[in-house]
Scaffold this active site. Structure first.
Site, PDB file in Angstrom:
ATOM      1  N   SER A 143       0.852  -1.186   0.000  1.00 22.87           N
ATOM      2  CA  SER A 143       0.000   0.000   0.000  1.00 22.87           C
ATOM      3  C   SER A 143       0.884   1.231   0.000  1.00 22.87           C
ATOM      4  O   SER A 143       2.050   1.184   0.431  1.00 22.87           O
ATOM      5  CB  SER A 143      -0.888  -0.014   1.256  1.00 22.87           C
ATOM      6  OG  SER A 143      -1.533   1.228   1.431  1.00 22.87           O
ATOM      7  N   TYR A 156      -2.770  -0.737  10.857  1.00 24.89           N
ATOM      8  CA  TYR A 156      -2.585  -1.139   9.460  1.00 24.89           C
ATOM      9  C   TYR A 156      -1.311  -0.524   8.880  1.00 24.89           C
ATOM     10  O   TYR A 156      -0.524  -1.207   8.212  1.00 24.89           O
ATOM     11  CB  TYR A 156      -3.806  -0.715   8.650  1.00 24.89           C
ATOM     12  CG  TYR A 156      -3.758  -1.090   7.185  1.00 24.89           C
ATOM     13  CD1 TYR A 156      -4.087  -2.378   6.769  1.00 24.89           C
ATOM     14  CD2 TYR A 156      -3.401  -0.154   6.217  1.00 24.89           C
ATOM     15  CE1 TYR A 156      -4.054  -2.719   5.424  1.00 24.89           C
ATOM     16  CE2 TYR A 156      -3.370  -0.490   4.874  1.00 24.89           C
ATOM     17  CZ  TYR A 156      -3.701  -1.770   4.477  1.00 24.89           C
ATOM     18  OH  TYR A 156      -3.659  -2.106   3.140  1.00 24.89           O
TER      19      TYR A 156
END
Length: 337
Positions: A143, A156
């Site tokens: 990501s 996260y």
């Protein structure tokens, strides 16, 4: 990779929904033998049916990636039933949408175990089988948040940063030994997946991906390309990913202030969060319900990304990245005043 696409054996973790589901479908369309690893049995079976409908062979394996022994046993079953693993795609994750002060220590640990150690365990299971054969590829689905942390996603972001460091170190070790096994990483933008319906949330309003939003099929194409060309250390998907990563490298302090002003509201819709929304932190949300690959943002998501082509043709990427970084930096400077 040296293996015909129709003969490939591919393992995809987190394959019951979202990006993992789209990746499994893509490999099914290539006629590959696809092992789908996830916890939710309803989602797994539906994903396996889609792989078969597209011409591939599917093996659904219910497993919690936070359990190394279970992951290793799953890999052994895959090789026994489908053949030697050619590609392993790590995608499974869980998270908590909340300020750091509202996340319990056991919740933070669980996110780390699934979203980071799950990648470590999957990679270890894959390499123990690939290295003796001296072939294979491991793709880490990352990501933009592997480089740039944002508010409300501390667990996260921490996991994605950890994966980034782990993957870089491992890549160096493989190169040092002259191994032909490769590991690469695909950095994602905001994607229209079901996670916003099942990630544990303590936000007052409903969580949403930060626009621009991409469909999971865009990412799936990039993941499959990365597995076919793992010599590149990483791939960036979406112009927003490029702009964010370059801007963070150029002006991280400015980006801190920009995200402090916009990061809370941009991750929430105007709708009040459903207090009965399922949470997949401890138990799968798709054990009895199939959520599919897409979330609820089809009307706002795009199905193409010219930047993906640029990432695959790296010589053209730098110019576009520089322009994008300049635009986002200028925007942040205006909004930070």
């Amino acid at each position: 990779m040296g293996t015909d696409a129709h003969d490939q054996v591919v393992v995809v973790t987190g394959a019951s929904g979202g990006v993992g589901r789209a990746v499994a479908r893509r490999y099914g369309s290539r006629g590959a033998r696809v092992a789908l690893l996830a916890r939710g049995e309803e989602g797994l079976e539906a994903a396996a049916a889609e792989v078969r409908a597209r011409g591939g062979k599917a093996l659904a394996v219910p497993v919690d990636v936070a359990d190394f022994d279970a992951v290793d046993e799953a890999a052994e079953r895959v090789e026994s039933e489908l053949g030697p693993i050619d590609v392993w795609v790590n995608d499974a994750f869980t998270s908590v949408f909340a300020p750091f002060t509202e996340i319990g220590p056991e919740e933070f640990a669980r996110v780390t175990e699934v979203s980071y150690l799950g990648y470590v365990y999957g990679t270890k299971a894959a390499l123990s089988r690939m290295l003796p054969r001296d072939r294979g590829a491991v793709v880490q689905v990352g990501s933009a948040l592997a480089y740039r942390g944002i508010p409300l996603q501390t667990a996260y972001c921490g996991a994605k940063h950890a994966i980034q460091g782990f993957n870089e170190a491992l890549r160096c070790e493989l190169l040092a030994t002259g191994s032909r096994v490769r590991t690469t990483m695909v950095q994602l933008p905001a994607v229209n997946t079901p996670q916003f319906d099942w990630v544990l949330s303590r936000l007052r309003r409903r969580a949403q991906p930060v626009p621009p939003i991409y469909q999971p099929e865009v990412v799936a194409g990039a993941v499959v390309y990365a597995a076919d060309h793992p010599e590149r250390r990483e791939y960036w998907v979406g112009g927003s990913t490029v702009a964010t990563l370059i801007a963070n490298a150029v002006a991280p302090g400015l980006l801190d202030r920009y995200l402090a002003r916009t990061g809370f509201s941009s991750q929430q819709t105007d709708q009040v969060r459903d207090g009965h929304q399922p949470a997949n932190l401890w138990e799968p949300a798709d054990a009895d319900v199939d959520y599919g690959a897409h979330g609820d943002f089809d009307d706002r998501a795009v199905s193409r990304s010219p930047q993906v082509w640029a990432s695959q043709h790296h010589g053209l990427l730098l110019g576009g990245a520089t322009v994008a970084a300049g635009v986002i930096a200028a925007t942040m400077m205006r909004r930070s005043r």
